[in-house]
Scaffold this active site. Structure first.
Site, PDB file in Angstrom:
ATOM      1  N   HIS A 102       0.938  -0.747  -0.014  1.00 31.44           N
ATOM      2  CA  HIS A 102      -0.407   0.005  -0.500  1.00 31.44           C
ATOM      3  C   HIS A 102       0.857   0.820  -0.134  1.00 31.44           C
ATOM      4  O   HIS A 102       1.786   1.374   0.198  1.00 31.44           O
ATOM      5  CB  HIS A 102      -0.849  -0.204   1.114  1.00 31.44           C
ATOM      6  CG  HIS A 102      -1.714  -1.579   1.566  1.00 31.44           C
ATOM      7  ND1 HIS A 102      -2.537  -1.303   2.192  1.00 31.44           N
ATOM      8  CD2 HIS A 102      -2.209  -2.047   0.442  1.00 31.44           C
ATOM      9  CE1 HIS A 102      -3.764  -1.996   2.213  1.00 31.44           C
ATOM     10  NE2 HIS A 102      -3.054  -3.106   1.189  1.00 31.44           N
ATOM     11  N   GLU A 176       4.106  -0.760   3.688  1.00 33.62           N
ATOM     12  CA  GLU A 176       3.351   1.375   3.073  1.00 33.62           C
ATOM     13  C   GLU A 176       4.540   1.813   2.798  1.00 33.62           C
ATOM     14  O   GLU A 176       5.384   2.117   3.521  1.00 33.62           O
ATOM     15  CB  GLU A 176       2.449   1.766   4.349  1.00 33.62           C
ATOM     16  CG  GLU A 176       1.393   1.309   4.919  1.00 33.62           C
ATOM     17  CD  GLU A 176       0.228   1.381   4.372  1.00 33.62           C
ATOM     18  OE1 GLU A 176       0.754   1.840   3.447  1.00 33.62           O
ATOM     19  OE2 GLU A 176      -1.082   0.824   4.443  1.00 33.62           O
TER      20      GLU A 176
END
Length: 304
Positions: A102, A176
């Protein structure tokens, strides 16, 4: 392969930062007019990272079909998430790693996302995560933070938790990517010159992750082999004991046969003894008859 092709296409043609798929999902705030239509507008899209069955629909979601975190009406009610589920479930015994990538915040997230309770493999997750963020930092000096997913924000129904809880994949994580949390002005639109360095550092992190998992798998394999060897040794000992028992049984059978032979000989001797006794009795009877005849003759002589 892309499992959200309609959302991907929409993000390129209409709305650059579109998050969900494009399934018609219901009326905004679920409000309908008197004629059964939507009071304001029809919403589109279900969040593919809230549609999984792990603690589905409880926290970090919205019941508004227009929300970016709308989880759908039920777990796996979307074709794209169900497709992945149906593919992975038969492979669950082969899976050693599940990752999602992500952006953004520069984080490495460990299980779980829907609760702050520590999972049973938390210490292993910390060990692996530490190796990952150290490997990332070595490439370009960019620092990623290690944390549990729920510490970022609690969310139900995401795919890493489903892999962890349902498929029993211990190593289920989320990367992330850049930029860091404070770079909100840049946010999801990472400058072009940072794309390649971001990829390089995260490949290093991924390799460190795999190396740590490989080490754990090899240790488990060695333990399994040792248990197998112990089991084989016990089996050999058991077979030897069984052979000894069989030999003892054979000896016992031989002794039993010898005893039976002796018993038969004894019976034969007993029969011979009985026959001799019968002969002796017959002789005794003959002798008695002769004695009686002699007595009769003696009586006759006396009368004369």
């Amino acid at each position: 392969p892309c499992i959200n092709p309609d959302g991907y296409e929409y993000s390129h043609e209409k709305e650059r930062l579109w998050r969900k798929n494009r399934t018609p999902s219901g009326c905004k705030k679920n409000k309908r007019n008197w004629f059964g239509g939507c009071f304001t507008k029809m919403c589109h899209g279900v969040d593919g990272n809230r549609n999984w069955s792990a603690d589905w629909g409880r926290v970090g979601v919205s019941a508004d079909p227009c929300s970016e975190v709308y989880p759908g009406t039920a777990p796996f009610d979307q074709k794209n998430t169900k497709l992945v589920k149906d593919y992975l479930e038969p492979q669950k015994d082969k899976l050693k790693l599940f990752i999602t990538i992500h952006s953004y915040s520069q984080l490495f997230l460990t299980p779980l996302g829907y609760t702050t309770d520590l999972p049973k493999n938390h210490e292993h997750h910390i060990k692996v995560g530490t190796a990952v963020v150290e490997a990332i930092a070595k490439r370009h000096g960019v620092v990623y933070q290690l944390m549990r997913a729920a510490e970022l924000y609690p969310a139900s129904g995401d795919s890493p938790d489903w892999a962890h809880d349902v498929l029993n994949v211990t190593d289920s994580y989320t990367f992330e990517l850049r930029p860091d949390w404070d770079s909100w002005r840049v946010g999801f639109e990472l400058p072009e010159e940072q794309i390649l360095p971001t990829a390089e550092e995260n490949v290093d992190g991924l390799l460190a992750l795999i190396a740590n998992i490989k080490h754990e798998v090899e240790e488990e394999s060695e333990e399994s082999n040792e248990e197998s060897e112990d089991s084989n040794e016990e089996s050999e000992d058991s077979n030897e004991e069984s052979e000894d028992s069989n030999e003892e049984s054979e000896d016992s059978n031989e002794e039993s046969e010898d005893s039976s032979d002796e018993s038969e000989d004894s019976n034969e001797e007993s029969e011979e003894s009985n026959e001799e006794s019968d002969d002796s009795n017959e002789k005794s009877e003959d002798s008695n008859e002769e004695s009686e005849d002699s007595n009769e003759e003696s009586d006759t002589d006396g009368e004369n």
